[in-house]
Design an enzyme around this catalytic site. Structure first.
Site, short mmCIF file in Angstrom:
data_model
loop_
_atom_site.label_atom_id
_atom_site.label_comp_id
_atom_site.label_asym_id
_atom_site.label_seq_id
_atom_site.Cartn_x
_atom_site.Cartn_y
_atom_site.Cartn_z
N HIS A 1 -32.31 -34.86 57.90
CA HIS A 1 -31.70 -33.26 58.59
C HIS A 1 -32.64 -32.31 57.61
O HIS A 1 -31.96 -32.19 56.39
CB HIS A 1 -30.06 -33.75 58.52
CG HIS A 1 -29.74 -32.18 58.82
ND1 HIS A 1 -28.81 -32.76 60.23
CD2 HIS A 1 -30.00 -30.09 58.71
CE1 HIS A 1 -28.19 -30.91 60.31
NE2 HIS A 1 -29.14 -30.46 59.44
N HIS B 1 -34.24 -27.70 58.17
CA HIS B 1 -34.49 -26.67 59.00
C HIS B 1 -35.89 -26.20 58.72
O HIS B 1 -35.67 -25.56 58.06
CB HIS B 1 -33.18 -25.49 59.16
CG HIS B 1 -32.03 -26.13 59.80
ND1 HIS B 1 -31.80 -26.27 60.31
CD2 HIS B 1 -31.25 -27.10 59.36
CE1 HIS B 1 -30.08 -26.41 61.02
NE2 HIS B 1 -30.10 -27.45 59.84
N GLN C 1 -28.65 -22.46 67.18
CA GLN C 1 -27.78 -21.86 66.27
C GLN C 1 -27.20 -20.85 66.39
O GLN C 1 -26.33 -20.40 65.66
CB GLN C 1 -29.44 -21.23 65.00
CG GLN C 1 -28.55 -20.46 63.91
CD GLN C 1 -28.09 -21.52 62.78
OE1 GLN C 1 -29.64 -22.05 61.88
NE2 GLN C 1 -26.92 -21.31 62.71
N HIS D 1 -24.80 -29.87 64.52
CA HIS D 1 -23.58 -29.45 64.08
C HIS D 1 -23.05 -29.35 64.27
O HIS D 1 -22.07 -29.01 64.87
CB HIS D 1 -25.02 -28.06 63.41
CG HIS D 1 -26.21 -28.31 62.72
ND1 HIS D 1 -26.93 -28.76 62.88
CD2 HIS D 1 -26.09 -27.40 61.61
CE1 HIS D 1 -28.38 -28.86 62.35
NE2 HIS D 1 -27.65 -27.91 61.74
N GLU E 1 -18.84 -27.08 61.13
CA GLU E 1 -19.49 -27.30 59.76
C GLU E 1 -19.28 -25.93 59.30
O GLU E 1 -18.78 -24.36 58.86
CB GLU E 1 -21.21 -26.69 59.49
CG GLU E 1 -21.61 -26.32 57.93
CD GLU E 1 -22.80 -26.24 58.20
OE1 GLU E 1 -24.08 -26.09 58.97
OE2 GLU E 1 -23.52 -26.31 56.80
N ASP F 1 -31.18 -30.87 54.46
CA ASP F 1 -30.57 -29.45 55.07
C ASP F 1 -31.25 -28.59 54.65
O ASP F 1 -32.49 -27.67 55.68
CB ASP F 1 -29.22 -29.28 55.24
CG ASP F 1 -28.35 -28.13 55.55
OD1 ASP F 1 -28.97 -28.40 57.33
OD2 ASP F 1 -28.08 -27.18 55.66
ZN LIG Z 1 -28.04 -28.22 59.21
#
Ligand SMILES: [Zn+2]
Length: 422
Positions: A64, A66, A160, A218, A221, A317
């Site tokens: 995981h 980005h 996102q 996701h 979070e 992440d």
């Molecule tokens: Zn993430």
């Protein structure tokens, strides 16, 4: 009887320490695959590496990250008002102005860092939305192609900005799956109601069915105990028959749930075969900011998930972006942070932390042939240590990183202590 003569191997690692074996072993590799792991391999390699008793691990796995956002921190400029609204506006500005070349360059830096620290497989989420369109995806695809000799990269199509609240995203996600996406992402808690979160998950699951793709979302979070979209994802997983193909990332709200509710959800997650990825570095930094003491850590209930037999992998992440100013794309560092964050300290728990960046992460990503046995793909990291727990404690240098039998990175660290006048 004359021993069977082997054709020369491509590479032989001599005197390797391999977990689970008492004696040192030789590891022979041909055509990118481990062919022998024995006390002494007869026959020679085109290349030979005597690692002198160093531990050899399967290469690390990054489940995981980005890659489209890494390295954006220096581009962001100052948040004058200090508000979340301005932070989001700044992020949108960067996303609108990014080019394929610029995304690929930033991603490439971090891919090479990951490889140097022993990682040869990466799953990256990539923003797909109406702000940046498909530019981030095209940038990461270019970076993946440019580094195909060093690392395997899976791309998660990640909405996102939400799906229901960002009309046009569902169509863009479909286009992204057609043009290089491997896994369907999601972020249901970002929608503005439970009904919209339910619809969001439904859109993602139908997309996954259309492309026969795994799902990696996701989930929750946030520190809000009222954020319970994990429950919706478990239902959707069970209904779609996607048992073992759905991963829930982050899951920070689990820390804020009551023990009774969390226990019930964890039991249902186990029945549905859900996988989990925790991202302790970013979430330790971001979550619980508005708490007075004592502060929540913002992690899912790691020990309870492990006790329920669930697969828990651990990811980086963020690297140097608007959410997190640190990050070295080094999974050994991330595993050490996980140990602190989730209080993993006895040997079996430390083993779980090491599995979370190796076998468990590989299982979540559907990697076949992971390990150090005859028949495994020869993706290995040689650490400057003779024990994995010690390598974790001391963050030992990665002497060699091997991908499909080729040495793709080497590190040599020399430190001396000077005492007295001479
Ligand atoms: Zn993430």
């Amino acid at each position: 009887m004359i021993a069977e003569a082997h054709a020369p191997f491509d590479l032989v690692l001599r005197n390797s320490r391999v977990e689970g074996r008492q004696a040192l072993a030789d590891i022979a590799i041909s055509a990118g695959v481990i062919s022998h792991v024995e006390d002494h391999v007869t026959g020679e390699g085109e290349s030979e590496l005597d690692v002198g008793g160093s531990i050899v691990s399967p290469a690390f796995v990054q489940p995981h990250i980005h890659l489209d956002k890494v390295g954006t921190l220096p581009l962001l400029g100052r948040n004058v008002s200090g508000t979340l609204a301005e932070a989001i506006e700044i992020l949108h500005r960067i996303k609108r102005s990014s080019t394929v070349e610029e995304v690929a360059a930033r991603a490439g830096v971090v891919i090479r860092q990951a490889v140097m620290s022993g990682t040869t497989r990466i799953r990256t989420h990539v923003d797909v939305d109406t702000v940046g369109g498909l530019t981030p995806l095209q940038g990461v695809i270019r970076a993946a192609r440019e580094h195909a000799d060093l690392c395997d990269i899976q791309i998660v199509v990640f909405p996102q900005e939400g799906i229901v609240r960002d009309p046009g995203t569902a169509e863009l996600m479909d286009a992204a799956m057609r043009s290089g996406g491997d896994v369907v992402g999601g972020m249901p808690h970002w929608e503005t109601s439970d009904a919209a979160a339910f619809e969001h998950i439904g859109i993602c699951m139908r997309l996954a069915e259309r492309y026969d793709a795994d799902v990696d979302m996701h989930v929750d979070e946030t520190d809000d105990p009222g954020s319970t979209t994990l429950d919706l994802l478990i239902d959707a997983t069970a209904h779609s028959g996607w048992h073992g193909r759905v991963t829930a990332g982050h899951c920070c709200a689990m820390a804020a749930w009551s023990d009774a509710y969390a226990g019930q959800v964890i039991g249902r997650a186990a029945a549905a075969g859900l996988h989990f990825v925790t991202n302790p570095a970013t979430n330790l930094l971001l979550q619980g900011r508005l708490d007075s003491e004592p502060r929540r850590r913002g992690l899912p209930r790691i020990k309870e998930l492990l006790a329920a037999g669930l697969t828990v992998a651990c990811g980086q992440d963020c690297v140097q972006d608007g959410f997190y100013p640190f990050g070295a794309a080094d999974q050994l560092q991330v595993a050490l942070i996980l140990c602190h964050a989730a209080q993993l300290s006895i040997p079996a728990e430390i083993d779980a932390a090491l599995a979370s960046i190796r076998h468990v992460a590989a299982r979540i990503m559907g990697i076949r042939g992971y390990g150090i046995e005859p028949g495994s793909l020869a993706d290995l990291v040689v650490l400057d240590s003779d024990d994995m727990h010690e390598a974790l404690r001391l963050q030992s240098p990665r002497r060699y990183v091997i991908r499909r039998g080729s040495i793709v990175a080497a590190t040599k660290v020399t430190t001396t202590i000077n005492r007295g006048k001479d």
